[in-house]
Design an enzyme around this catalytic site. Structure first.
Site, PDB file in Angstrom:
ATOM      1  N   HIS A 170      -7.833 -14.948 -48.397  1.00 15.70           N
ATOM      2  CA  HIS A 170      -8.221 -13.546 -48.267  1.00 15.70           C
ATOM      3  C   HIS A 170      -6.951 -12.700 -48.258  1.00 15.70           C
ATOM      4  CE1 HIS A 170      -7.904 -15.344 -44.193  1.00 15.70           C
ATOM      5  NE2 HIS A 170      -7.065 -14.351 -44.046  1.00 15.70           N
ATOM      6  N   HIS A 205      -0.830 -10.138 -49.884  1.00 15.11           N
ATOM      7  CA  HIS A 205      -0.611 -11.567 -50.071  1.00 15.11           C
ATOM      8  C   HIS A 205      -1.812 -12.357 -49.558  1.00 15.11           C
ATOM      9  CE1 HIS A 205       0.537 -11.126 -45.863  1.00 15.11           C
ATOM     10  NE2 HIS A 205       0.330 -12.432 -45.731  1.00 15.11           N
TER      11      HIS A 205
END
EC number: 3.1.4.58
Length: 190
Positions: free
Chosen positions: A42, A127
Protein backbone atom coordinates in the site's frame (compact mmCIF):
# COMPACT_ATOMS: atom_id res chain seq x y z
CA UNK A 1 -6.43 0.44 17.33
CA UNK A 2 -3.33 0.93 15.16
CA UNK A 3 -4.38 2.85 12.02
CA UNK A 4 -3.08 4.53 8.91
CA UNK A 5 -4.54 6.14 5.78
CA UNK A 6 -3.50 4.61 2.47
CA UNK A 7 -4.01 4.19 -1.24
CA UNK A 8 -4.41 0.50 -2.02
CA UNK A 9 -3.37 -0.74 -5.47
CA UNK A 10 -5.96 -2.81 -7.34
CA UNK A 11 -5.48 -6.59 -7.70
CA UNK A 12 -4.17 -6.49 -11.27
CA UNK A 13 -1.51 -3.95 -10.29
CA UNK A 14 -0.55 -6.14 -7.31
CA UNK A 15 -0.35 -9.10 -9.73
CA UNK A 16 2.19 -7.23 -11.88
CA UNK A 17 4.18 -6.24 -8.82
CA UNK A 18 4.15 -9.84 -7.55
CA UNK A 19 5.90 -10.95 -10.75
CA UNK A 20 8.59 -8.30 -10.24
CA UNK A 21 9.01 -9.17 -6.55
CA UNK A 22 9.46 -12.84 -7.50
CA UNK A 23 12.36 -11.75 -9.73
CA UNK A 24 13.86 -9.68 -6.92
CA UNK A 25 13.59 -12.62 -4.54
CA UNK A 26 15.78 -14.59 -6.96
CA UNK A 27 18.72 -12.21 -6.51
CA UNK A 28 21.66 -13.23 -4.32
CA UNK A 29 21.08 -12.37 -0.65
CA UNK A 30 17.31 -12.01 -1.04
CA UNK A 31 16.68 -14.73 1.52
CA UNK A 32 18.19 -12.42 4.16
CA UNK A 33 15.37 -9.90 3.68
CA UNK A 34 11.92 -9.98 5.28
CA UNK A 35 9.63 -9.59 2.27
CA UNK A 36 6.25 -7.99 2.72
CA UNK A 37 3.29 -9.94 1.42
CA UNK A 38 0.65 -8.67 -0.99
CA UNK A 39 -1.68 -7.62 1.85
CA UNK A 40 1.07 -5.22 2.98
CA UNK A 41 1.43 -3.47 -0.37
CA UNK A 42 0.00 0.00 0.00
CA UNK A 43 1.00 3.63 -0.33
CA UNK A 44 0.76 4.92 3.23
CA UNK A 45 -0.50 8.51 3.25
CA UNK A 46 -0.41 9.16 7.00
CA UNK A 47 0.47 6.84 9.86
CA UNK A 48 -1.62 7.43 12.98
CA UNK A 49 -0.37 4.72 15.32
CA UNK A 50 -2.62 3.75 18.22
CA UNK A 51 -5.91 5.67 17.96
CA UNK A 52 -8.49 5.58 20.75
CA UNK A 53 -11.80 4.04 19.66
CA UNK A 54 -13.67 7.21 20.64
CA UNK A 55 -11.53 9.29 18.21
CA UNK A 56 -12.14 7.03 15.19
CA UNK A 57 -15.56 8.54 14.25
CA UNK A 58 -14.12 12.09 14.10
CA UNK A 59 -11.08 10.86 12.17
CA UNK A 60 -13.33 8.97 9.75
CA UNK A 61 -15.55 12.02 9.16
CA UNK A 62 -12.54 14.18 8.39
CA UNK A 63 -10.99 11.56 6.10
CA UNK A 64 -14.30 11.31 4.25
CA UNK A 65 -14.21 15.10 3.70
CA UNK A 66 -10.59 14.87 2.52
CA UNK A 67 -11.59 12.18 0.00
CA UNK A 68 -14.62 14.20 -1.13
CA UNK A 69 -12.39 17.21 -1.90
CA UNK A 70 -9.77 15.21 -3.83
CA UNK A 71 -10.56 14.22 -7.42
CA UNK A 72 -9.55 10.75 -8.69
CA UNK A 73 -6.04 10.69 -10.15
CA UNK A 74 -3.69 8.48 -12.17
CA UNK A 75 -0.98 6.44 -10.46
CA UNK A 76 1.39 3.60 -11.34
CA UNK A 77 4.00 1.63 -9.41
CA UNK A 78 7.37 2.53 -10.87
CA UNK A 79 11.02 2.17 -9.92
CA UNK A 80 12.18 1.92 -6.36
CA UNK A 81 14.73 2.79 -3.76
CA UNK A 82 15.89 2.20 -0.22
CA UNK A 83 15.61 3.84 3.18
CA UNK A 84 17.92 3.48 6.15
CA UNK A 85 21.06 2.26 4.36
CA UNK A 86 19.30 -0.72 2.84
CA UNK A 87 17.08 -1.53 5.81
CA UNK A 88 13.94 -0.98 3.71
CA UNK A 89 13.45 -1.66 0.00
CA UNK A 90 10.51 0.03 -1.69
CA UNK A 91 8.76 0.48 -5.00
CA UNK A 92 8.00 4.03 -6.06
CA UNK A 93 5.21 5.71 -7.95
CA UNK A 94 4.61 7.81 -11.03
CA UNK A 95 1.58 9.64 -12.26
CA UNK A 96 -0.15 12.54 -10.55
CA UNK A 97 2.21 12.65 -7.58
CA UNK A 98 1.04 16.17 -6.70
CA UNK A 99 -2.48 14.81 -6.15
CA UNK A 100 -1.08 11.91 -4.08
CA UNK A 101 0.92 14.37 -1.93
CA UNK A 102 -2.16 16.57 -1.50
CA UNK A 103 -4.20 13.56 -0.37
CA UNK A 104 -1.39 12.65 2.07
CA UNK A 105 -1.37 16.21 3.45
CA UNK A 106 -5.16 16.11 3.83
CA UNK A 107 -5.00 12.72 5.59
CA UNK A 108 -2.45 14.13 8.04
CA UNK A 109 -4.50 17.31 8.59
CA UNK A 110 -7.63 15.19 9.17
CA UNK A 111 -5.85 13.40 11.99
CA UNK A 112 -4.60 16.59 13.62
CA UNK A 113 -8.08 18.13 13.49
CA UNK A 114 -9.60 14.96 14.95
CA UNK A 115 -7.17 15.10 17.86
CA UNK A 116 -4.76 12.35 16.80
CA UNK A 117 -1.24 13.29 17.94
CA UNK A 118 1.01 13.41 14.89
CA UNK A 119 4.79 13.59 14.74
CA UNK A 120 6.44 16.48 12.97
CA UNK A 121 5.36 16.93 9.37
CA UNK A 122 7.74 15.48 6.77
CA UNK A 123 7.55 15.92 3.02
CA UNK A 124 5.61 12.97 1.66
CA UNK A 125 7.60 10.35 -0.26
CA UNK A 126 5.38 7.95 -2.21
CA UNK A 127 6.56 4.41 -1.60
CA UNK A 128 5.27 0.88 -1.21
CA UNK A 129 7.49 -1.22 1.10
CA UNK A 130 8.64 -4.51 -0.44
CA UNK A 131 11.21 -5.79 2.07
CA UNK A 132 12.99 -4.96 5.30
CA UNK A 133 16.23 -5.99 6.94
CA UNK A 134 17.46 -5.73 10.51
CA UNK A 135 20.95 -4.98 9.19
CA UNK A 136 22.11 -2.59 6.50
CA UNK A 137 22.44 -4.35 3.16
CA UNK A 138 23.69 -3.43 -0.28
CA UNK A 139 20.32 -2.75 -1.91
CA UNK A 140 21.80 -1.56 -5.21
CA UNK A 141 21.04 -4.76 -7.16
CA UNK A 142 17.38 -4.56 -6.09
CA UNK A 143 17.10 -0.83 -6.80
CA UNK A 144 18.76 -1.30 -10.20
CA UNK A 145 16.31 -4.08 -11.07
CA UNK A 146 13.36 -1.96 -9.93
CA UNK A 147 14.55 0.98 -12.07
CA UNK A 148 13.22 -0.82 -15.15
CA UNK A 149 9.86 -1.69 -13.62
CA UNK A 150 6.71 0.26 -14.45
CA UNK A 151 3.31 -1.18 -13.67
CA UNK A 152 0.00 -0.41 -15.29
CA UNK A 153 -1.47 3.03 -14.63
CA UNK A 154 -4.75 2.99 -12.73
CA UNK A 155 -7.11 5.65 -11.48
CA UNK A 156 -7.00 6.03 -7.72
CA UNK A 157 -10.65 6.21 -6.80
CA UNK A 158 -10.67 5.95 -3.02
CA UNK A 159 -8.92 6.59 0.27
CA UNK A 160 -8.68 3.75 2.79
CA UNK A 161 -8.42 3.75 6.56
CA UNK A 162 -6.43 0.62 7.38
CA UNK A 163 -6.02 -1.21 10.66
CA UNK A 164 -2.66 -2.86 11.27
CA UNK A 165 -2.64 -5.91 13.52
CA UNK A 166 0.90 -6.63 14.62
CA UNK A 167 2.10 -10.23 14.91
CA UNK A 168 1.62 -11.71 18.35
CA UNK A 169 2.66 -15.34 17.90
CA UNK A 170 6.40 -14.76 18.10
CA UNK A 171 6.86 -16.93 14.99
CA UNK A 172 9.80 -15.66 12.93
CA UNK A 173 8.72 -14.06 9.68
CA UNK A 174 5.08 -13.59 10.68
CA UNK A 175 3.66 -10.53 8.91
CA UNK A 176 1.30 -7.87 10.26
CA UNK A 177 -2.31 -8.31 9.13
CA UNK A 178 -3.96 -5.37 7.41
CA UNK A 179 -7.67 -4.72 7.29
CA UNK A 180 -9.34 -1.82 5.46
CA UNK A 181 -11.88 -0.64 8.04
CA UNK A 182 -13.32 2.11 5.81
CA UNK A 183 -12.99 3.39 2.25
CA UNK A 184 -14.21 6.67 0.82
CA UNK A 185 -14.64 7.49 -2.85
CA UNK A 186 -12.57 10.40 -4.14
CA UNK A 187 -14.08 13.49 -5.67
CA UNK A 188 -17.73 13.13 -4.76
CA UNK A 189 -18.12 16.83 -3.99
CA UNK A 190 -15.88 18.05 -6.78
Amino acid sequence: MRLFAAVLPPEDVADELAVEVARLRGLPGADGLRWTGRPGWHFTLAFYGEVDDDVVPALSARLERAADRTPPFALAVRGGGQFGHGRALWAGAEGDLAALRLLADRAEAAARKAGVPMNEHRRYKAHLTLARSRDAIDARPYVERLADFTGRTWTVGDLALVRSNLPRSGVAGEQPRYEAVARWALGRSG
